[in-house]
Scaffold this active site. Structure first.
Site, mmCIF file in Angstrom:
data_model
loop_
_atom_site.group_PDB
_atom_site.id
_atom_site.type_symbol
_atom_site.label_atom_id
_atom_site.label_comp_id
_atom_site.label_asym_id
_atom_site.label_seq_id
_atom_site.Cartn_x
_atom_site.Cartn_y
_atom_site.Cartn_z
ATOM 1 N N ASN A 82 -8.789 -11.034 -21.400
ATOM 2 C CA ASN A 82 -10.426 -11.604 -21.506
ATOM 3 C C ASN A 82 -11.131 -10.216 -21.603
ATOM 4 O O ASN A 82 -11.162 -9.572 -20.613
ATOM 5 C CB ASN A 82 -10.492 -12.329 -19.841
ATOM 6 C CG ASN A 82 -11.950 -12.475 -19.903
ATOM 7 O OD1 ASN A 82 -12.853 -12.648 -20.764
ATOM 8 N ND2 ASN A 82 -12.129 -13.090 -18.692
ATOM 9 N N LYS A 126 -14.289 -10.066 -21.483
ATOM 10 C CA LYS A 126 -15.663 -10.172 -20.726
ATOM 11 C C LYS A 126 -16.652 -9.919 -21.562
ATOM 12 O O LYS A 126 -16.847 -10.125 -22.884
ATOM 13 C CB LYS A 126 -15.489 -9.576 -19.442
ATOM 14 C CG LYS A 126 -14.238 -10.073 -18.670
ATOM 15 C CD LYS A 126 -14.395 -9.563 -17.055
ATOM 16 C CE LYS A 126 -13.494 -10.116 -16.463
ATOM 17 N NZ LYS A 126 -13.395 -9.711 -14.918
ATOM 18 N N HIS A 139 -13.791 -19.794 -15.261
ATOM 19 C CA HIS A 139 -13.600 -18.488 -14.921
ATOM 20 C C HIS A 139 -14.205 -18.237 -13.372
ATOM 21 O O HIS A 139 -15.349 -18.535 -13.074
ATOM 22 C CB HIS A 139 -13.847 -17.444 -15.865
ATOM 23 C CG HIS A 139 -13.358 -15.866 -15.622
ATOM 24 N ND1 HIS A 139 -14.123 -15.167 -15.005
ATOM 25 C CD2 HIS A 139 -12.213 -15.268 -16.066
ATOM 26 C CE1 HIS A 139 -13.263 -14.026 -14.734
ATOM 27 N NE2 HIS A 139 -12.334 -14.076 -15.396
ATOM 28 N N GLU A 188 -6.417 -16.506 -9.851
ATOM 29 C CA GLU A 188 -6.758 -15.335 -9.888
ATOM 30 C C GLU A 188 -7.810 -15.228 -8.699
ATOM 31 O O GLU A 188 -8.786 -15.722 -8.438
ATOM 32 C CB GLU A 188 -7.561 -14.879 -11.011
ATOM 33 C CG GLU A 188 -7.438 -15.014 -12.284
ATOM 34 C CD GLU A 188 -8.162 -14.216 -13.408
ATOM 35 O OE1 GLU A 188 -7.773 -13.354 -13.977
ATOM 36 O OE2 GLU A 188 -9.322 -14.709 -13.464
ATOM 37 N N ILE A 203 -9.894 -9.411 -8.402
ATOM 38 C CA ILE A 203 -10.121 -9.171 -9.769
ATOM 39 C C ILE A 203 -11.047 -7.754 -9.660
ATOM 40 O O ILE A 203 -11.870 -7.610 -9.140
ATOM 41 C CB ILE A 203 -11.083 -10.420 -10.120
ATOM 42 C CG1 ILE A 203 -10.532 -11.336 -10.326
ATOM 43 C CG2 ILE A 203 -11.938 -10.307 -11.553
ATOM 44 C CD1 ILE A 203 -11.200 -12.910 -10.800
ATOM 45 N N GLY A 259 -5.859 -7.742 -11.250
ATOM 46 C CA GLY A 259 -5.469 -6.260 -10.795
ATOM 47 C C GLY A 259 -4.103 -5.989 -11.800
ATOM 48 O O GLY A 259 -3.444 -4.882 -11.351
ATOM 49 N N ALA A 276 -8.047 -8.238 -17.922
ATOM 50 C CA ALA A 276 -9.468 -8.009 -18.389
ATOM 51 C C ALA A 276 -9.526 -6.333 -18.334
ATOM 52 O O ALA A 276 -9.070 -5.659 -19.244
ATOM 53 C CB ALA A 276 -10.562 -8.503 -17.656
#
Lengths: 223, 223, 223, 223
Positions: free
Chosen positions: C10, C12, C94, C142, C147, C182, C203
């Site tokens: 992702n 973002k 998300h 998650e 994150i 992570g 990400a």
């Protein structure tokens, strides 16, 4: 309308200010207001409005109203309901409860319809000016990054106070301006007034203080 | 915990149910509950919780809580505050006040911590099942398109009631299921129970009725 | 449907992944996927879907869809629009874009109607279980607090992964489970699979890496 | 900056304006703009910006930006991303996508930083005036109750147009004012200009028309 200069305490949803504890703080402010003839007011949770309003003479505010009329709005805060419970006014658009622009317009209109005093919060000079377009009773400018902090807005960013006063008065001279964030003592209050504001809006400075009476008296000394 | 089968009235922010008018309705339900030994409960605006809780014996619910702990949350509804004001429970995620999934989780957790009864609203079988994963006290299924309407969910869409009961019980047998939307009379209530639910959640059926006492008695006759 | 085990990136709205920079990352993943025959996928901003989808063979996902049908929804993300632009799937709910429960239901339904793969994000075991009630293709658990951090969920909280897998499979065996937060290297990916998940969603581990190719190859080695 | 007087088409998320269909409408407007030398612009979904911007010469706008900077904002609309994809401007605070006041401030600031034209929508004279405090490029006043309807704002409520123009110009003369809602033909456009506005913002009038070219030509004739 709320007399100025004024000190308005917003007790938020702090542990130290729920129900009886909100009332105790309101009573302290009531006592000091009576002794000093100064304008002190308190904004409490919706649940606690009636308890405080019934037991003190200082103005009791709601912390928030929603942009609604009576009807099917389960769990939202109806302006009529805070008034019936005893509030004489309300905060609108607090930094922790931001509203859409069109809803600020509706909330201010509803507050005027119900003759509720209303303190509309802004976060900088530009938003102060924008809110002035609605001609509310009060605008309270509070830089979010200073809220709950140790340095008073009047020290950290005096221009935001004087700049908001200037910007607001150009749009509508009748709108009064408060300031807040980090306000802790009488010197901060005096400086706020000196910068052209009509008083302060504060929260943790009183609610989190060990000796609340002392702090309120000190703050009041700055008016 | 709220006894079942039950009739829970949500007075929303209707003009007919602000402050003293909320109390009058609560008193009517209290009287009928005492006469009939039936489980009746009322959910009122945050401002009106203490007034009602102090004056009636039936359970008083909040209409909403926010997913917060004590702190800096100006104008939001703190679970501790509704409890201190006298509520023994709360609605969560009403159709008019939908929450994010993660926030429903937090609200249910907070309600359990505070031993607040909690009725979590859903809009169809799938969302009823999803909410059951959190093992709340109650789930109340209400198809939004039928809320405030003239046809009871028990007539218009009986499968959503029995289907929700089945789906919820597969996930967690202890979760009780209410249903609502368009419920108007004792026959609707009886049908709700027959479909496997533990009672009804309703609003306009009582609040908008001219003869509220007659309607409440009729509804109660269906339990 | 997206093959498993898989690594879904992702990007973002990171500065390092806008437009051509998103395409460059997508091309790297495409190259490595072709070499290794492993399932790699990328979720990009709505503006960048068509550019990426036209130029790479790996699956391109949207980062979000809104719970809407074609109509008057200015500026919201229409499921049909991301599909037409070339996305074969989408993230839903998300951690940085949480949805109301009823809207998650609608988004999943809309994704199924349009045959869009969908990875619905959860934040703990309870919300994973709740989402499973909607029988989505994928759930990605998650923990928000991990994150963007330095410790992989598979190390910091392995129980949330295995617990989510177990909870989801009880509700619906066909739902696949990813994990994220992570995740930085092949060992983390291998552990994720060992814990019962079907892969990872990540990400910053890739986007913020200096040598992205090296990191992707390392991550892929863990599948 | 977008030349005035202008006609700005917002295609929303209408079925008739996704991807290739958005491009077809953009091409029609492009053709007519070239023939007439009139200022026509189109706002399309984020997914469709690059396709349209690459293939037409008229200005392409985004329908929305979020109040964010590059970073961890999965699925939100980054101002940089719409610019990179080819948009030269954006709508902000459309009636179907209202923003909080503080976020309107941020969006306008971000648009100025990136030199994106920005049309900020308002719903009445008071909100037009409030938005003027931020000195945006354009304000587009659209009474929500007339949007998508059959009667043009210029007929149904001409005072809202002239009143907004007056209120805005008092705050900042450089801000241009558009109007919209129910605009259907050249006469409506001519009236809009006559009322002091710099053009119109419209949607269904073109998108839902059977003969789009004819409608665009008619609208353009009013400039």
């Amino acid at each position: 309308m709320l007399k100025t200069p004024t000190i308005v305490l917003n007790v938020k949803t702090y542990d130290e200010a729920i129900w009886q504890k909100a009332l105790e703080i309101a009573r302290l402010m009531d006592k000091i207001s009576k002794e000093t003839y100064l304008s002190l007011a308190i904004a409490v949770q919706a649940t606690d409005i009636s308890l405080c309003a019934k037991n003190v003479s200082i103005p009791v505010f709601a912390e928030h109203i929603d942009p609604i009329k009576p009807g099917s709005h389960t769990g939202w805060t109806l302006p009529e309901a805070v008034k019936e419970a005893g509030a004489i006014g309300t905060l609108i658009n607090h930094s922790e409860h931001r509203l859409k622009l069109a809803d600020i317009d509706i909330c201010i209109t509803r507050a005027k319809e119900l003759k509720l005093d209303h303190i509309v919060c802004s976060n900088n000079i530009a938003t102060s000016k924008a809110i002035a377009a609605f001609s509310p009773n009060f605008i309270a400018v509070e830089p979010p990054e200073l809220i709950g902090g140790d340095i008073s807005v009047t020290t950290a960013d005096p221009e935001i106070v004087s700049g908001s006063v200037d910007a607001v008065k150009i749009i509508d001279k009748k709108v009064k301006v408060l300031c807040g964030a980090g306000v802790k003592n009488g010197k901060d209050v005096a400086k706020a007034v000196e910068l052209g504001s009509d008083g302060v809006l504060l929260a943790s400075g009183i609610v989190k203080a060990k000796d609340k009476e002392k702090v309120i008296r000190d703050l009041a000394s700055g008016l």
